[in-house]
Design an enzyme around this catalytic site. Structure first.
Site, short mmCIF file in Angstrom:
data_model
loop_
_atom_site.label_atom_id
_atom_site.label_comp_id
_atom_site.label_asym_id
_atom_site.label_seq_id
_atom_site.Cartn_x
_atom_site.Cartn_y
_atom_site.Cartn_z
N ARG A 109 0.83 -1.22 0.00
CA ARG A 109 0.00 0.00 0.00
C ARG A 109 0.85 1.26 0.00
O ARG A 109 0.52 2.24 -0.64
CB ARG A 109 -0.90 0.03 1.23
CG ARG A 109 -1.85 -1.10 1.32
CD ARG A 109 -2.56 -1.06 2.65
NE ARG A 109 -3.68 -0.17 2.58
CZ ARG A 109 -4.92 -0.53 2.28
NH1 ARG A 109 -5.19 -1.80 2.03
NH2 ARG A 109 -5.88 0.32 2.23
N TYR A 217 -0.47 -13.56 -0.06
CA TYR A 217 0.20 -13.36 -1.36
C TYR A 217 1.55 -12.69 -1.16
O TYR A 217 1.78 -12.02 -0.16
CB TYR A 217 -0.67 -12.57 -2.34
CG TYR A 217 -1.25 -11.25 -1.82
CD1 TYR A 217 -0.51 -10.09 -1.81
CD2 TYR A 217 -2.58 -11.19 -1.38
CE1 TYR A 217 -1.07 -8.88 -1.38
CE2 TYR A 217 -3.14 -10.00 -0.93
CZ TYR A 217 -2.37 -8.86 -0.94
OH TYR A 217 -2.92 -7.67 -0.50
N ASP A 294 -13.80 6.22 0.40
CA ASP A 294 -14.46 5.65 1.58
C ASP A 294 -15.43 6.63 2.24
O ASP A 294 -16.38 6.21 2.91
CB ASP A 294 -13.41 5.22 2.62
CG ASP A 294 -12.96 3.77 2.42
OD1 ASP A 294 -13.30 3.18 1.38
OD2 ASP A 294 -12.25 3.25 3.31
#
Ligand code: FAD
Length: 424
Positions: A109, A217, A294
């Site tokens: 991120r 992952y 968001d």
């Protein structure tokens, strides 16, 4: 650049939504200022999945090569049962890339956020930190925000990209967050720490189990490994205020298979994310104040589309502003905002409600779990019926929004056809 002069657009919040939107609008020739409350711009150091509906936009921004160099392109997305470890279904991500033209990738991120931050700096976005916005107001010529130090900033358009607990949302909509009573733990560790566990380094692996799931992952060119452990909190169910705490983590995964259990000790225990969303709302635009990301549509993360929807919002808004601008005259802001709202509200509503349904499906127990497993195993790996409406090109107008996939109701599958628990 907006520095010094009055900006055309103020964006509140410098997360992935705010920065990507700032970049998109600056590309269209607008002067943009970002106001971020934190001391520094930044993101959590964990992974994020980027589906083709996002990598398509990164390509258009000229950022896909940089994203590829920072991330990983996994080969498959594999769903397994968390109790017996059996494979339920998979997506061949190479074939998926052929279908949608752009890749499915995973990225750290902070690498994604850092890439947008660099792009904003290059484009001349005015990036301000230590700017906590406490109020919003429409004016005759646009809108203004008030900062907690008493300062006031004005622009033709104010975009609130201030996240799940948005101040703008509280003021304009006034609704509450909805608790799912699930909590997420994350971890991103050097790959060496998981190699001896025999993890699948080339795939995204999702284990779904009763009241829990586990995602794994590789990240950063395969140097790191990302894990997300999600479970229903007994303390939340009991109505306790402090819930999802680390003492609940181990118990939640006790009954799961070895592949899951051996990953749990690696989870970060100093920070966790209570899984909250909000009911969809149909109005995001209030005069010249618009909600985005968001702040407008916080999802449960089960579709892995939260940040992507925010990036899409910015792209769609910038396209509509560009279409309503001509050389020398200011854009028709109100028409562009109406067009943004007309297409994005419905798309995001679909993602939000599907994410909730997805969570229920993943977390089933008993007979329902067996029914789900039977349906999943029947699925043709190359059937894209359930991804086309999300991973296809982002619609700019409602008529381009693809029909939504409707999952088969579980009750339509007779129990006797899927066997008994003993067989699994
Ligand atoms: P935020 O990231 O919350 O940014 C808001 C920004 O506004 C912050 O920088 C904040 O400091 C700032 N701010 C807040 N209030 C103020 C104020 N008053 N004044 C000024 N600034 C303010 N999404 C995906 O697409 N793919 C995934 O794989 C994925 N996985 C996820 C996994 C987990 C466990 C979770 C919890 C979420 C996941 N998501 C995923 C969702 C995604 O993280 C969010 O949807 C996305 O980060 C929202 O971005 P945003 O910019 O709208 O909000």
């Amino acid at each position: 650049p907006a520095t010094g002069g009055k900006p055309d657009v103020i964006i509140v919040g410098g997360g992935i939504g705010g920065l990507s939107t700032a970049f998109a609008l600056t590309r269209q020739g607008l002067r943009v200022r970002v106001l971020e409350r934190a001391r520094e711009f930044g993101e959590v150091g964990a992974g994020i999945q980027l589906a083709p509906n996002c990598t398509r936009i990164l390509h258009e921004y000229g950022l896909l090569d940089e994203a590829r160099s920072l991330g990983v392109l996994p080969e498959n997305m594999v769903m397994r049962d968390a109790l017996d470890a059996r494979e339920l279904t998979r997506i061949d991500l190479r074939d998926l890339e052929r279908r949608y033209v752009y890749p499915y990738m995973v990225i750290h991120r902070s690498d994604l956020h850092g890439m947008f931050l660099r792009a904003c700096r290059r484009a001349g976005v005015d990036l301000l930190t230590d700017q906590k916005v406490v109020d919003y107001e429409n004016t005759a010529a646009g809108a203004r925000v008030r900062i907690d130090d008493g300062g006031v900033q004005e622009a033709r358009l104010v975009i609130a990209a201030d996240g799940l607990h948005s101040v703008a949302r509280r003021k304009l909509v006034g609704d509450d967050v909805v608790s799912s009573r699930y909590v997420a733990y994350r971890a991103a560790v050097p790959i060496d720490r998981v190699r001896e566990n025999g993890v699948a380094e080339k795939d995204i692996v999702l284990h779904v189990g009763p009241r829990c799931h586990f995602v794994q992952y590789a990240l950063r060119g395969g140097e790191m490994f990302n894990q997300v452990a999600v479970f229903e909190s007994p303390k939340a169910l009991a109505g306790q205020e402090e819930w999802g705490t680390p003492d609940e983590l181990d118990a939640a995964f006790e009954a799961t298979c070895d592949d899951v259990r051996q990953g749990i000790p690696l989870m970060w225990r100093d920070r966790w994310w209570q899984m909250l969303d909000r009911d969809p709302v149909s109005t995001w635009v209030y005069g010249r104040i618009a909600l985005l990301g968001d702040a407008a549509h916080p999802p449960l993360q089960y579709m892995a589309q939260g940040a992507i929807m925010a990036i899409e919002d910015g792209w769609v808004l910038a396209e509509h502003i560009a279409r309503r601008s001509s050389d020398g005259t200011p854009p028709d802001w109100d028409a562009a905002l109406a067009a943004y709202e007309a297409v994005r509200v419905e798309h995001c509503r679909r993602v939000l409600t599907t994410a909730r349904a997805w969570g229920e499906l993943w977390h089933l127990d008993g007979e329902k779990r067996l029914q789900r497993n039977a349906i999943m195993r029947e699925r043709d790996v190359y059937d894209y019926g359930f991804t086309d409406w999300v991973y296809g090109p982002t619609a700019l107008t409602p008529d381009k929004e693809p029909a939504m996939f409707t999952p088969i109701p579980l009750d339509s599958v007779p129990v006797q056809e899927v066997g008994t628990a003993a067989e699994f």
